[in-house]
Design a protein around this motif. Structure first.
Motif, PDB file in Angstrom:
ATOM      1  N   UNK A 239       0.793  -1.232   0.000  1.00  0.00           N
ATOM      2  CA  UNK A 239       0.000   0.000   0.000  1.00  0.00           C
ATOM      3  C   UNK A 239       0.824   1.280   0.000  1.00  0.00           C
ATOM      4  N   UNK A 240       2.132   1.168  -0.211  1.00  0.00           N
ATOM      5  CA  UNK A 240       2.960   2.366  -0.329  1.00  0.00           C
ATOM      6  C   UNK A 240       3.410   2.959   0.978  1.00  0.00           C
ATOM      7  N   UNK A 241       3.240   2.239   2.084  1.00  0.00           N
ATOM      8  CA  UNK A 241       3.562   2.796   3.394  1.00  0.00           C
ATOM      9  C   UNK A 241       4.991   2.618   3.851  1.00  0.00           C
ATOM     10  N   UNK A 242       5.877   2.144   2.984  1.00  0.00           N
ATOM     11  CA  UNK A 242       7.271   1.990   3.370  1.00  0.00           C
ATOM     12  C   UNK A 242       7.467   0.849   4.363  1.00  0.00           C
ATOM     13  N   UNK A 243       8.374   1.066   5.330  1.00  0.00           N
ATOM     14  CA  UNK A 243       8.713   0.013   6.299  1.00  0.00           C
ATOM     15  C   UNK A 243       7.502  -0.452   7.091  1.00  0.00           C
ATOM     16  N   UNK A 244       6.605   0.465   7.414  1.00  0.00           N
ATOM     17  CA  UNK A 244       5.424   0.084   8.192  1.00  0.00           C
ATOM     18  C   UNK A 244       4.465  -0.784   7.389  1.00  0.00           C
ATOM     19  N   UNK A 245       4.672  -0.839   6.061  1.00  0.00           N
ATOM     20  CA  UNK A 245       3.872  -1.706   5.191  1.00  0.00           C
ATOM     21  C   UNK A 245       4.663  -2.906   4.698  1.00  0.00           C
ATOM     22  N   UNK A 246       5.853  -3.113   5.279  1.00  0.00           N
ATOM     23  CA  UNK A 246       6.622  -4.300   4.953  1.00  0.00           C
ATOM     24  C   UNK A 246       7.790  -4.103   4.015  1.00  0.00           C
TER      25      UNK A 246
END
Length: 313
Positions: A239-246
């Protein structure tokens, strides 16, 4: 936008030799594997450094669970090296598990489970599933891997909440971007070589930067899978959230030679009291109708029997 690979006429024997000490694929020497996996023992100092490096890739936040996808199998083995002779660019993966309900304290004893496809896009247990594009049959890889268990495994977190896996960078399959599946379990115990009981607290996926993935996919054996692959912006799960999205933080073992491998880091913030069903957002494709279920076969290889484990010790 998708990345593309043109068909290339390259002859090579794709296998890690059971004896002889060479990787006969894509010019990946065992020396590269040794460099990537030289620090076999995770000491307290190493774990602290890992936690620090992982945390630097993103703040400790509760990770949102996503779909486990169609290629999950119960009963993965507890082991650090999950390659079983599958060739590809080496990846040392360090995952830190933190409790977001308790000031981001480490979740010691958490069982982290990962699984992913091989360099041509095939999953163990689902080797008849077409990865899309044009790829050799999985049976042509020449490795000693067990078709029911390769590139799957558990590790149990140390006092710092850290686990380490030795694997390869996954390839790709339609319609997904390059990724690794992950579950975090608590409350169970190791039994008969696997992890039994407890609760799944988190189900997620780990992702690779597009530029790094494109570089790797140009190498052998990945380049033998031609066609279009999905970039992060067009993936159905990320979903484009960077590290918090994996999204993994990746460091090359050798800056000028990506074939030597990468070290990947991420921190997973979980709620140890929550339960994840594995039915989170996103899809992942459809497995073949004859896909297996249940536990791995009794003759499944362990770390001690893994050719790549021997090469990297």
């Amino acid at each position: 936008m998708t990345g593309s690979h043109k068909d290339k006429s390259i002859t090579r024997r794709r296998a890690i030799a059971v004896t002889g000490g060479t990787v006969a694929a894509g010019g990946l020497a065992v020396a590269g594997y040794q460099s990537a996996f030289a620090d076999e023992t995770t000491t307290t100092t190493d774990a602290d450094a890992t936690a620090s490096a992982s945390s630097s890739s993103g703040t400790c936040v509760l990770m949102s669970s996503v779909t486990e996808g169609p290629y999950y199998l119960d009963g993965a083995l507890v082991r650090k090296d999950i390659t079983e002779g599958k060739s590809g660019v080496p990846l040392t993966l360090r995952i830190t598990v933190q409790d977001t309900t308790d000031s981001c304290s480490p979740v010691a004893g958490a069982a982290v489970e990962i699984w992913h496809c091989d360099a041509w896009g095939y999953y163990s247990g689902y080797t008849t599933a077409n990865p899309g594009g044009s790829a050799p049959a999985e049976s042509e890889d020449g490795s000693t891997a067990n078709d029911q268990t390769y590139l799957r495994g558990y590790q149990v977190a140390n006092a710092n909440g850290v686990v380490k896996f030795e694997t390869i960078v996954p390839g790709w399959y339609t319609p997904r971007t390059c990724h690794i599946h992950v579950k975090v379990h608590t409350g169970g115990e190791k039994e008969d070589g696997t992890y039994e009981g407890g609760t799944v607290n988190y189900t997620g996926q780990l992702f690779f930067d597009d530029d790094i993935a494109e570089t790797i996919f140009a190498l052998e054996p990945y380049s033998q899978h031609s066609g279009s692959y999905t970039t992060l912006d067009n993936d159905m799960v990320y979903d484009g959230g960077g590290a918090s999205s994996g999204l993994l933080t990746l460091e090359p073992v050798h800056k000028k030679d990506p074939s030597k491998g990468y070290k990947g880091y991420i921190t997973l913030g979980i709620d140890p009291d929550a339960e994840s069903t594995g039915a989170g957002s996103g899809g992942g494709g459809t497995p073949p109708s004859d896909a297996p279920t249940g536990t791995p076969p009794s003759d499944a290889p362990s770390d001690s029997a893994s050719p790549s484990a021997s090469a990297s010790s």
